[in-house]
Design a protein around this motif. Structure first.
Motif, mmCIF file in Angstrom:
data_model
loop_
_atom_site.group_PDB
_atom_site.id
_atom_site.type_symbol
_atom_site.label_atom_id
_atom_site.label_comp_id
_atom_site.label_asym_id
_atom_site.label_seq_id
_atom_site.Cartn_x
_atom_site.Cartn_y
_atom_site.Cartn_z
ATOM 1 N N SER A 164 -23.575 -8.050 -2.684
ATOM 2 C CA SER A 164 -23.364 -7.406 -2.163
ATOM 3 C C SER A 164 -22.568 -5.997 -1.832
ATOM 4 O O SER A 164 -22.203 -4.620 -1.956
ATOM 5 N N VAL A 165 -21.008 -6.957 -2.602
ATOM 6 C CA VAL A 165 -19.428 -5.702 -2.826
ATOM 7 C C VAL A 165 -19.876 -5.792 -3.888
ATOM 8 O O VAL A 165 -20.014 -4.211 -3.936
ATOM 9 N N ILE A 166 -20.256 -6.051 -5.116
ATOM 10 C CA ILE A 166 -20.418 -5.405 -6.185
ATOM 11 C C ILE A 166 -21.249 -4.474 -6.353
ATOM 12 O O ILE A 166 -21.219 -3.184 -7.365
ATOM 13 N N GLU A 167 -22.712 -5.024 -5.896
ATOM 14 C CA GLU A 167 -23.650 -3.622 -6.204
ATOM 15 C C GLU A 167 -23.065 -2.214 -5.225
ATOM 16 O O GLU A 167 -23.640 -0.904 -6.036
ATOM 17 N N ARG A 168 -22.508 -2.634 -4.094
ATOM 18 C CA ARG A 168 -21.975 -0.793 -3.069
ATOM 19 C C ARG A 168 -21.519 -0.476 -4.424
ATOM 20 O O ARG A 168 -21.049 0.419 -4.451
ATOM 21 N N LEU A 169 -19.592 -0.763 -5.220
ATOM 22 C CA LEU A 169 -19.143 -0.389 -5.786
ATOM 23 C C LEU A 169 -19.781 -0.142 -7.125
ATOM 24 O O LEU A 169 -19.809 1.623 -7.498
ATOM 25 N N SER A 170 -21.242 0.086 -7.478
ATOM 26 C CA SER A 170 -21.254 0.149 -8.596
ATOM 27 C C SER A 170 -21.906 1.979 -8.306
ATOM 28 O O SER A 170 -22.230 2.561 -8.736
ATOM 29 N N ARG A 171 -22.808 1.216 -6.928
ATOM 30 C CA ARG A 171 -23.208 2.717 -6.523
ATOM 31 C C ARG A 171 -22.593 3.891 -6.035
ATOM 32 O O ARG A 171 -22.659 4.369 -6.243
ATOM 33 N N ILE A 172 -20.970 3.339 -5.380
ATOM 34 C CA ILE A 172 -20.809 4.065 -5.366
ATOM 35 C C ILE A 172 -20.236 5.637 -6.318
ATOM 36 O O ILE A 172 -19.638 6.640 -6.232
ATOM 37 N N LEU A 173 -19.735 4.669 -8.021
ATOM 38 C CA LEU A 173 -18.836 4.756 -8.103
ATOM 39 C C LEU A 173 -20.557 6.307 -9.587
ATOM 40 O O LEU A 173 -19.511 7.300 -9.524
ATOM 41 N N SER A 174 -21.364 5.960 -9.250
ATOM 42 C CA SER A 174 -22.516 6.499 -10.213
ATOM 43 C C SER A 174 -22.926 7.474 -8.450
ATOM 44 O O SER A 174 -22.756 9.412 -9.677
#
Length: 303
Positions: A164-174
């Motif tokens: 969840s942390v990894i996917e959230r960070l990826s979404r924020i950057l995008s």
């Protein structure tokens, strides 16, 4: 003689800038807003990038092995994983090292220390700590570790704990990328449109003067360049105003960002270097101004 002519062209462009004060102020203000959004996009992207890099350094996949697996087998798996292009590093932590690290981490907790002292066996398994090159690579690494050939050795992979942390960070950057680029593009278009109309009105107001200049033999470049100089004045004014607002904001935010993110960002760091920011602002403003004035001149200046 040419230097005198050039001086007159520049002076005429500056006179146009001051003569149409309210039009110039409007065009400059729109360009300031555009440059401010561009700066905010660059800074936000770099803040997000730095934050993600810091978190990414702490995020990894821990691969827990079964107690009967030998160190040689674990090291062989480590060698196989290191061949994957998505993996940046694989660190082996033996059961003894894991226990020593756990004791050191909880050295101030006497209850844990007493509990560990009563144990006859090491409860912690040997592990591999896997770090990916990019956040988006973790799912593929987790899929690789779930293959049948590893099931006899691996007890657990904690990817789901960090997923969840990894996917959230990826979404924020995008999201930061998309939002910043969209807003910058919209305001660049608005800036071009406003400057275009400003130059068009200037051409309209000076149409009689242009006719007289043509009659006395003025060259085309002598007639056109004052309008380009005028747009360059918008760019210079907007860049200076924007950077003057940027400096105190940076000086206020950087120490707080360093405290919050645990970083050591300075005004010399790319993305926070004021000279680089000013250069980007100036070049962007010049491009927008020259494009706008060139289009307006070609369409409305008949010489």
């Amino acid at each position: 003689m040419e230097s005198i002519t050039l001086f007159r062209v520049i002076r005429t462009g500056m006179t146009n800038f001051y003569r149409n004060f309210w039009l110039s102020a409007t065009a400059t203000l729109i360009m300031v807003v555009t440059l401010a959004i561009l700066t905010l996009t660059l800074v936000s992207f770099n803040i997000t990038r730095v934050a993600i890099q810091n978190i990414q350094e702490r995020v990894d996949i821990s691969v827990y092995f079964k107690t009967q697996v030998s160190e040689r087998q674990i090291l062989d798996i480590q060698g196989e994983l290191q061949k994957l292009p998505e993996i940046a590093a694989v660190k082996y932590v033996s059961a003894a090292d894991a226990l020593a690290s756990f004791k050191e981490k909880h050295s101030d907790n006497q209850l844990i220390q007493d509990s560990l002292g009563q144990l006859t066996d090491n409860p912690l398994p040997p592990t591999l700590q896997v770090k990916a090159k990019n956040l988006n690579d973790y799912p593929k690494i987790a899929e690789e570790l779930s293959k049948v050939e590893y099931s006899a050795f691996i007890d657990k992979v904690n990817f789901q704990d960090n997923r969840s942390v990894i996917e959230r960070l990826s979404r924020i950057l995008s999201a930061v990328k998309r939002l910043g680029i969209s807003m910058a593009a919209v305001f660049c278009f608005i800036a071009i449109l406003v400057i275009f109309n400003t130059i068009r009105l200037t051409i309209f107001n000076r149409r009689e003067e242009v006719e007289i200049m043509k009659l006395v033999g003025a060259t085309n470049w002598y007639i056109r360049w004052p309008f380009i100089i005028e747009s360059i004045m918008y760019a210079l004014a907007a860049s200076i105003i924007t950077i003057l607002f940027t400096i105190p904001i940076f000086n206020y935010l950087l120490p707080r960002l360093n405290t919050y993110l645990g970083t050591n960002l300075t005004n010399d760091t790319w993305g926070f270097n004021l000279w680089i920011i000013f250069a980007i602002q100036l070049v962007t403003a010049l491009i927008l101004g020259i494009i706008s004035s060139t289009i307006a001149i070609r369409r409305y200046l008949r010489i």
